[in-house]
Design a protein around this motif. Structure first.
Motif, short mmCIF file in Angstrom:
data_model
loop_
_atom_site.label_atom_id
_atom_site.label_comp_id
_atom_site.label_asym_id
_atom_site.label_seq_id
_atom_site.Cartn_x
_atom_site.Cartn_y
_atom_site.Cartn_z
N MET A 1 0.85 -1.17 0.00
CA MET A 1 0.00 0.00 0.00
C MET A 1 0.90 1.24 0.00
O MET A 1 1.89 1.29 0.71
CB MET A 1 -0.89 -0.04 1.25
N SER A 2 0.53 2.23 -0.78
CA SER A 2 1.34 3.44 -0.88
C SER A 2 1.25 4.26 0.41
O SER A 2 0.33 4.11 1.20
CB SER A 2 0.87 4.29 -2.06
N ARG A 3 2.21 5.13 0.57
CA ARG A 3 2.24 5.98 1.76
C ARG A 3 0.99 6.86 1.82
O ARG A 3 0.39 7.04 2.87
CB ARG A 3 3.50 6.82 1.73
N SER A 4 0.57 7.41 0.69
CA SER A 4 -0.61 8.27 0.69
C SER A 4 -1.87 7.46 0.95
O SER A 4 -2.78 7.95 1.61
CB SER A 4 -0.67 9.07 -0.59
N ALA A 5 -1.94 6.23 0.48
CA ALA A 5 -3.10 5.38 0.76
C ALA A 5 -3.18 5.07 2.26
O ALA A 5 -4.26 5.02 2.84
CB ALA A 5 -3.04 4.09 -0.04
N CYS A 6 -2.02 4.85 2.88
CA CYS A 6 -1.99 4.60 4.33
C CYS A 6 -2.49 5.82 5.09
O CYS A 6 -3.27 5.70 6.03
CB CYS A 6 -0.59 4.24 4.78
N ARG A 7 -2.05 7.01 4.67
CA ARG A 7 -2.51 8.24 5.33
C ARG A 7 -4.01 8.42 5.15
O ARG A 7 -4.71 8.80 6.08
CB ARG A 7 -1.78 9.44 4.76
N SER A 8 -4.50 8.14 3.95
CA SER A 8 -5.94 8.27 3.68
C SER A 8 -6.74 7.32 4.55
O SER A 8 -7.79 7.69 5.09
CB SER A 8 -6.23 8.00 2.21
N ARG A 9 -6.26 6.10 4.69
CA ARG A 9 -6.96 5.12 5.51
C ARG A 9 -6.99 5.57 6.97
O ARG A 9 -8.03 5.50 7.61
CB ARG A 9 -6.31 3.75 5.40
N ARG A 10 -5.86 6.05 7.47
CA ARG A 10 -5.82 6.52 8.86
C ARG A 10 -6.78 7.68 9.07
O ARG A 10 -7.46 7.75 10.09
CB ARG A 10 -4.40 6.92 9.25
#
Length: 86
Positions: A1-10
């Motif tokens: 998972m991309s870094r931005s996807a991780c931030r979006s999920r959080r």
């Protein structure tokens, strides 16, 4: 998972009322830092009174993930009706 996807999920897993207030402040596009800070000062006292704050505190104390139930941005904008998230 991309870094931005991780931030979006959080972000998506965060407290709905807090996120809604942040989005409201950003959507008003205050021109100056002072205006942004004034809006934050106005919004901050409301947050500890909500169910999301209490759930976050209980979850932290219990060492578990929070299960937020506060209104989403869409629910607040639509009088409590659920709809697609912004």
């Amino acid at each position: 998972m991309s870094r931005s996807a991780c931030r979006s999920r959080r972000l998506a897993e965060g407290a709905p009322f807090s996120i809604a207030e942040t989005k409201r402040i950003l959507a008003s596009r205050p021109a100056e830092l002072g205006a942004v800070l004034a809006e934050e000062v106005r919004a901050q006292p409301q947050l500890p009174a909500g169910a999301d704050f209490a759930e976050g505190s209980r979850a932290f104390s219990a060492g578990r993930a929070p299960r937020f139930t506060g209104p989403t941005t869409t629910e607040r904008a639509c009088g409590g009706r659920r709809g697609p998230q912004n």
